[in-house]
Design an enzyme around this catalytic site. Structure first.
Site, PDB file in Angstrom:
ATOM      1  N   CYS A 127       0.814  -1.217   0.000  1.00  0.00           N
ATOM      2  CA  CYS A 127       0.000   0.000   0.000  1.00  0.00           C
ATOM      3  C   CYS A 127       0.848   1.267   0.000  1.00  0.00           C
ATOM      4  CB  CYS A 127      -0.958  -0.001   1.175  1.00  0.00           C
ATOM      5  SG  CYS A 127      -2.068  -1.405   1.106  1.00  0.00           S
ATOM      6  N   HIS A 148      -3.712   6.978   2.257  1.00  0.00           N
ATOM      7  CA  HIS A 148      -4.050   5.659   1.727  1.00  0.00           C
ATOM      8  C   HIS A 148      -5.460   5.296   2.205  1.00  0.00           C
ATOM      9  CE1 HIS A 148      -3.996   1.539   0.639  1.00  0.00           C
ATOM     10  NE2 HIS A 148      -3.905   1.103   1.885  1.00  0.00           N
ATOM     11  N   ASN A 174      -9.991  -0.376  -1.006  1.00  0.00           N
ATOM     12  CA  ASN A 174      -8.533  -0.321  -0.928  1.00  0.00           C
ATOM     13  C   ASN A 174      -7.947  -0.906  -2.221  1.00  0.00           C
ATOM     14  OD1 ASN A 174      -5.828  -0.599  -0.371  1.00  0.00           O
ATOM     15  ND2 ASN A 174      -6.102  -1.621   1.596  1.00  0.00           N
TER      16      ASN A 174
END
Ligand code: UT7
Length: 335
Positions: free
Chosen positions: A115, A255, A285
């Protein structure tokens, strides 16, 4: 005057197929209410077309970027792609994108920081520009998380989606562009977040497939705790060492893993909700793609000189924060 690397354009792509919470609650024992309360995701995009994978989305994002910035593909010197879901172990997604988007004069490679892949890749591109060696660099974040998500595991399948974003980096002598960064890693996080098989430790076999080891494995609560503190720690630190207060910041670009993590980070920075780029509700995500997809979506609100703080946390563990001054008035927004 110092040479800096500035983002001079943003491109993006999300596939058209939507997987919403109602559909998910027919697949596993979950509900729209639980997912919205605990995560904040309503729907995510899934790349469904056979024969298409991460490089397809990355190429779409790069083509969008080249079109918006009126850049010829052969002007690009270097392309770096953050991803944990390459089309195949090799060649790299970067190589496939260079071919498909006609970047015949570029070299490049993939970078695996989960990520934090986009932030790490942005730091790489930044340093290549600042060295004076390269003039036009593309940084991509692209992931097809649906290819490694176990749709029988209710604790992880609501989280992820597919997408890709890309930015163009160019040199500038103005006081804009990437000003500072803090990037960190703690490999002992592997026990709480990993994909066990498909690498040299556990090559693919009938056994690894039977044990469902080709999917994301996550100890949610353990990751949540570290993510909340680490993202906020580095974001507060980068504000302090650049003498920024919450009033100086136009947008926090976090994020998009969990709305509660985003809100906790913003609180520690004393930043209001209207100063945070959030699109988790629509896309979930998308791993390396979340930050560039936020920039893509909110580009039209950005003006030259705006201060942004980008921050991420992901597998590794990897985390970091970057402070940049936006370099142009965003007009077009996402197309
Ligand atoms: O991007 C990379 C980094 N990743 C992250 O930052 C993710 C960090 N972790 C998280 O976002 C959260 O931990 C999750 C969203 C993964 C899970 O949320 P949570 O609030 O930590 O839930 P939990 O794991 O503590 O589970 C609470 C309860 C459990 O039931 P019991 O044991 O209390 O009866 C779970 O079984 O919720 C249950 N549960 C669900 N219920 C309905 C877990 N998943 C679901 C679900 N639907 N999908």
């Amino acid at each position: 005057m110092k040479l800096r690397a500035a983002i001079t354009g943003v491109g993006g792509y999300v596939p058209p197929d939507i997987l919403d919470n109602e559909q998910l609650s027919r697949m596993v024992d979950t509900s729209d209410e639980w997912i919205m309360q605990r995560i904040g995701i309503k729907e995510r995009r899934i790349l469904k077309e056979k024969g298409k994978a991460t490089s397809y989305m990355g190429t779409k994002a790069v083509k969008d970027l080249l079109k918006k910035t009126h850049t010829h593909p052969e002007e690009i010197d270097f392309l770096v792609c953050g991803t944990v879901t390459p089309d195949m172990p090799f060649p790299a997604v970067a190589h496939l994108i260079c071919d498909k988007a006609g970047l015949h004069n570029a070299f490049g490679y993939d970078l695996n920081a989960a990520c934090s892949g986009f932030l790490y890749a942005l730091e790489t591109g930044r340093r290549f520009i600042e060295s004076g060696a390269y003039k036009k660099v593309i940084v991509v974040g692209a992931d097809m998380m649906s290819s490694i998500t176990n749709y029988e595991d209710r604790t992880s399948c609501p989280l992820f989606g597919d997408g890709a974003g890309a930015v163009l980096l160019e040199p500038t002598h103005e006081i804009t562009g990437i000003m500072d960064s803090i990037l960190q890693v703690d490999g002992s996080g592997v026990k709480n977040l990993h994909m066990a098989a498909g690498g040299s430790l556990n090559p693919a076999s009938h056994e690894t497939v039977d044990k469902k080891q080709h999917f994301v494995y996550q100890e949610g609560q353990a990751v949540f705790k570290v993510a909340v503190s680490k993202m906020a720690d580095v974001s507060v630190e980068i504000m302090k060492r650049n003498n920024l207060t919450h009033e100086d910041i136009k947008f926090l670009v976090p994020h998009q893993a969990n709305l509660r993590i985003i809100e906790a980070t913003a609180r520690r920075m004393e930043i209001g909700r209207e100063q945070v780029m959030i699109n988790i509700e629509k896309y979930g995500n998308t791993t390396a793609a979340t930050i560039p997809l936020c920039l893509w979506e909110f580009e039209h609100l950005l003006r030259k000189g705006d201060n942004l703080v980008l921050t991420s946390f992901g597998a590794g563990f990897t985390w970091g924060s970057m402070y940049l001054k936006w370099a142009y008035d965003g007009k077009s927004g996402k197309q």
